[in-house]
Enzyme design. Structure first.
Site, PDB file in Angstrom:
ATOM      1  N   ASP A  67      95.326 -27.461-136.049  1.00 33.99           N
ATOM      2  CA  ASP A  67      95.297 -28.322-135.004  1.00 33.99           C
ATOM      3  C   ASP A  67      94.166 -29.191-134.853  1.00 33.99           C
ATOM      4  OD1 ASP A  67      93.750 -26.290-133.967  1.00 33.99           O
ATOM      5  OD2 ASP A  67      95.411 -25.980-132.482  1.00 33.99           O
ATOM      6  N   ASN A 136      97.153 -18.687-122.119  1.00 36.58           N
ATOM      7  CA  ASN A 136      98.382 -18.883-121.592  1.00 36.58           C
ATOM      8  C   ASN A 136      99.499 -18.671-122.844  1.00 36.58           C
ATOM      9  OD1 ASN A 136      98.116 -20.916-123.246  1.00 36.58           O
ATOM     10  ND2 ASN A 136      98.458 -22.609-121.906  1.00 36.58           N
ATOM     11  N   HIS A 138      99.700 -19.840-125.685  1.00 31.71           N
ATOM     12  CA  HIS A 138      99.775 -20.716-126.758  1.00 31.71           C
ATOM     13  C   HIS A 138      99.383 -20.452-128.161  1.00 31.71           C
ATOM     14  CE1 HIS A 138      95.834 -23.000-125.824  1.00 31.71           C
ATOM     15  NE2 HIS A 138      95.641 -22.270-126.924  1.00 31.71           N
ATOM     16  N   GLU A 143     101.777 -25.515-126.319  1.00 28.94           N
ATOM     17  CA  GLU A 143     101.403 -25.090-125.221  1.00 28.94           C
ATOM     18  C   GLU A 143     103.022 -24.398-124.413  1.00 28.94           C
ATOM     19  OE1 GLU A 143      98.700 -24.645-123.937  1.00 28.94           O
ATOM     20  OE2 GLU A 143      97.665 -26.422-123.566  1.00 28.94           O
TER      21      GLU A 143
HETATM   22  C1  GLP Z   1      92.515 -23.289-128.654  1.00 28.80           C
HETATM   23  C2  GLP Z   1      92.885 -23.294-130.219  1.00 28.80           C
HETATM   24  C3  GLP Z   1      93.854 -22.286-130.498  1.00 28.80           C
HETATM   25  C4  GLP Z   1      92.996 -21.233-130.117  1.00 28.80           C
HETATM   26  C5  GLP Z   1      92.725 -20.955-128.783  1.00 28.80           C
HETATM   27  C6  GLP Z   1      91.972 -19.564-128.347  1.00 28.80           C
HETATM   28  O1  GLP Z   1      93.070 -23.653-127.801  1.00 28.80           O
HETATM   29  N1  GLP Z   1      93.587 -24.849-130.336  1.00 28.80           N
HETATM   30  O2  GLP Z   1      94.105 -22.337-131.945  1.00 28.80           O
HETATM   31  O3  GLP Z   1      93.762 -19.878-130.690  1.00 28.80           O
HETATM   32  O4  GLP Z   1      91.924 -22.021-128.411  1.00 28.80           O
HETATM   33  O5  GLP Z   1      90.635 -19.660-128.595  1.00 28.80           O
HETATM   34  P1  GLP Z   1      89.626 -18.743-128.492  1.00 28.80           P
HETATM   35  O6  GLP Z   1      89.737 -18.234-130.013  1.00 28.80           O
HETATM   36  O7  GLP Z   1      88.230 -19.523-128.307  1.00 28.80           O
HETATM   37  O8  GLP Z   1      89.765 -17.662-127.504  1.00 28.80           O
END
Ligand code: GLP
Length: 257
Positions: A67, A136, A138, A143
């Protein structure tokens, strides 16, 4: 699904890196799906070390990132392209032409997303897809409510996600409202999935993803339908799981999915 519970973040990161390294040694032109966020940082560090110390070769690897924020150029410090350069690409021998990250500045977003899907198909599909998980539920920026068959497209970020990611920006108002993201369906096409998670703040999301009903309200729960999905978590992220998993001692190379 194979749930592998490791003692802590470092052990989780090492486990994931060893699986990626194993697949890369077997297939030098591996197609890797990559994730951003805090979670995969430790795994990237181990991969960099394996490259520098053991000559793990990325020269034939192709990567596709999950992304990117809409409106941030690749030079912006909070763009995912910048994150990937600093935390992985600048330290391994992957050719620039083999790196695919969605362009948050694309003029024609739909055409750009279609192009990205076509490039994945041309590369023969993703072999190993790394995933984190949002609090959440995702995956990537899919989402809650995302179609479980969705392909790469633009998504509006929820307030929860914008708050979670605000820690990287000076003000919450600076967190982009939209992102380009591979779809749940695009992710499910990968031949293997490695979902990583650590910390107690992710325990509810991991419980819902691994043991809850499969629902678009928890996009990560779709991994229960995948033929080769590994959930690699530390003890805190695993703390709300009710089933007992053998993964603390079983070798992750033993496929028992
Ligand atoms: C973002 C990214 C996701 C990732 C998530 C969790 O929203 N788009 O790909 O998995 O954050 O992030 P973290 O690893 O910092 O908890």
């Amino acid at each position: 699904m194979l749930v592998i519970i490791k003692e802590n973040y470092d052990a989780m990161s090492n486990e994931a890196a060893q699986i990626v390294a194993d697949r890369l040694r077997r297939k030098p032109n591996l197609v890797l799906g990559l994730a951003t966020g805090t979670t995969p940082l430790g795994m990237y560090k181990v991969l960099i070390r394996l490259h520098k110390q053991e000559g793990l070769d990325f020269s034939k690897v192709t990567t596709f990132n999950l992304d990117e924020y809409v409106g941030l150029p690749p030079t912006h410090e909070q763009s995912y392209r910048y994150f990937m350069n600093v935390n992985l690409f600048n330290h391994i021998n992957i050719p620039e032409r083999n790196i695919y990250v969605l362009d948050g500045m694309a003029d024609d977003i739909d055409a750009h997303c279609d192009w990205f899907e076509q490039e994945i198909a041309k590369a023969g599909g993703v072999d190993v897809q790394i995933l984190g998980i949002g609090a959440n539920g995702h995956i990537a920026f899919n989402e809650p409510g995302s179609s479980l068959g969705s392909r790469t497209r633009v998504k509006t970020l929820t307030d929860t996600t914008r708050w979670d990611n605000a820690r990287f920006f000076e003000k919450k108002g600076e967190v982009p409202k939209y992102a380009l993201t591979m779809g749940v369906g695009s992710i499910m096409d990968a031949k293997e999935l490695l979902l990583l998670s650590s910390g107690k703040e992710k325990a509810d999301a991991i419980k819902a993803a691994a043991e809850g009903p499969i629902t678009a309200q928890v996009p990560a729960s779709v991994i229960q339908l995948h033929r080769k999905a590994y959930v690699i978590v530390d003890k805190e992220a695993a703390s709300k799981l009710s089933s007992s998993y053998p993964g603390t001692w079983r070798s992750s190379f033993t496929l028992e999915l």
